[in-house]
Design a protein around this motif. Structure first.
Motif: not given
Ligand SMILES: [Zn+2]
Lengths: 208, 212
Positions: B18-23, B38-43
């Protein structure tokens, strides 16, 4: 965006301490991470209230940190009280302009940026707007990354105090400003830590 | 404790992240050399390929400990004035601030420049010593929690820059000589930067819990 599933939609929770993916249950009270034992939360506890409180406290310390002198130098009977800003000016004139810029950035720009950025993040997250989410997420990561560099001037004063103990000719004394400044740095660090960046993405738009 | 209710089965949990910055939830995949997920939603950075193994990490920690001792024993800067010389160490600085009625600053410096970095290195060394053999050290969960919370509170790199500024400022009135301590500190700063780029959480995956 809807193609990217978020944890709460799948009934999952990421542990805040070790990152393990856990199953969400309706009654989360008292639930702990099966791997590291930390308490499980969907979002950091009381994120808004805590972050605001720490940020406001930090701001109250930031005023005396800048107004009060942080260091006194006595040289040949000349007493000179330095605030952070006058110290930067002195460094610019007598020493090296590049270091003056670094100190100015670390002790004036970074704290100011933190106050502005954290307020912006808190207000926009509270309104649950979908405005500039990616940019806000990046801003938060920047704030977390640069935050502790503001300790720079505190360490400078500490080192100069320890070095210049001749007594006969000159003397450097730390003054109360430096204490307030150190406390400001600690409080702003705690503030950015208690903010939950997931709140940026909990917008009305994504939920509907 | 309703832990069993919370646990996914091992395989399922290890495949997800789970991305820690945007879930945002992702399925894990193997990373190639030098690759960063990298997270596709928040990078935000999700995972990096780890070049350094547990043995390498342990060696780094041991090196850092040796350098840390030197950085604390050797003087950092020497001032010269009319043939007199005076120098200070990190602890000289901390004690001076304490005596000069700036106990708050003294405590801040002692914590962020000495106690927290020391705690970080000792805990990391302890955990890695066992992780080398794929084992979880006694008190593993506690150690990992300590590492998680102590991480942001080590400021040795800021201190190096601070020493540089102090040298330039003092140079106006005195002859200033940087001492070996400051170089030890610079090396320590490099080592700490390497640790900071390593995601310690992977130690959970690299080690196995002892059979209960
Ligand atoms: Zn993210």
């Amino acid at each position: 965006m809807s193609s990217l599933p978020r944890a709460h939609e799948l009934g999952l929770i990421g542990c805040h301490v070790c990152g393990l993916v856990c199953r969400d249950v309706p009654d989360l009270h008292d639930a702990t991470c099966p791997r590291c034992g930390a308490a499980l939360h969907r979002r950091k506890l009381g994120s808004f209230a805590r972050t605001w409180a720490l940020l406001i406290a930090a701001f109250f310390f930031y005023i005396p940190a800048n107004v009060l002198p942080i260091m006194r130098t006595v040289s040949l009977g000349d007493v000179d009280d330095n605030t952070i800003l006058s110290g930067v000016l002195e460094l610019w004139v007598k020493g090296s302009p590049d270091l003056a810029i670094i100190v100015f950035t670390a002790s004036i720009v970074v704290p100011m940026l933190k106050f502005l950025a954290m307020s912006l993040l808190l207000i926009s997250a509270h309104r649950r707007t979908a405005w500039a989410q990616r940019q806000r997420a990046k801003l938060y990561r920047l704030v977390e990354f640069i935050g502790y560099w503001s300790m720079l001037d505190v360490f400078v004063v500490a080192l100069l105090t320890a070095l210049v103990q001749f007594g006969i000719l000159s003397l450097v004394e730390p003054l109360p400003g430096v204490v307030f400044f150190g406390l400001t740095v600690v409080l702003t660090m705690l503030a950015s830590m208690s903010f939950d960046p997931r709140l940026i993405w909990d917008s009305k738009e994504t939920h509907d | 404790m309703n832990a069993p209710q919370q646990a996914l089965n091992g395989k399922e949990a290890n495949n997800l992240m789970i991305c820690e910055h945007c879930d945002t939830v992702y399925r894990r995949r193997e990373l190639a050399r030098g690759e960063t997920a990298r997270c596709l939603r928040c990078d935000a950075v999700l995972e990096r390929h780890q070049r350094i193994g547990t043995n390498g990490m342990l060696a780094l920690v041991l090196t850092a400990m040796v350098v840390f001792i030197q950085a604390n024993i050797w003087p950092i800067v020497t001032l010269g004035l009319n043939g007199q010389e005076i120098s200070t160490t990190l602890w000289g600085t901390i004690i001076m601030m304490w005596n000069d009625h700036s106990q708050v600053v003294s405590i801040l410096a002692a914590a962020t420049l000495f106690f927290f970095p020391l705690a970080k290195m000792l805990t990391l060394g302890w955990v890695l010593f066992f992780a080398r053999r794929g084992e979880r050290a006694p008190g593993f969960a506690t150690a990992m929690t300590i590492l998680h919370y102590v991480g942001p509170w080590t400021m040795n790199e800021v201190f190096v820059l601070g020493a540089l500024v102090a040298i330039v400022k003092a140079h106006v009135y005195f002859d200033v000589l940087p001492n070996p301590g400051i170089f030890a500190y610079a090396v320590l700063m490099l080592l700490i930067t390497i640790f900071a780029s390593v995601d310690m959480r992977r130690l959970w995956d690299l080690t196995e819990a002892p059979p209960a």
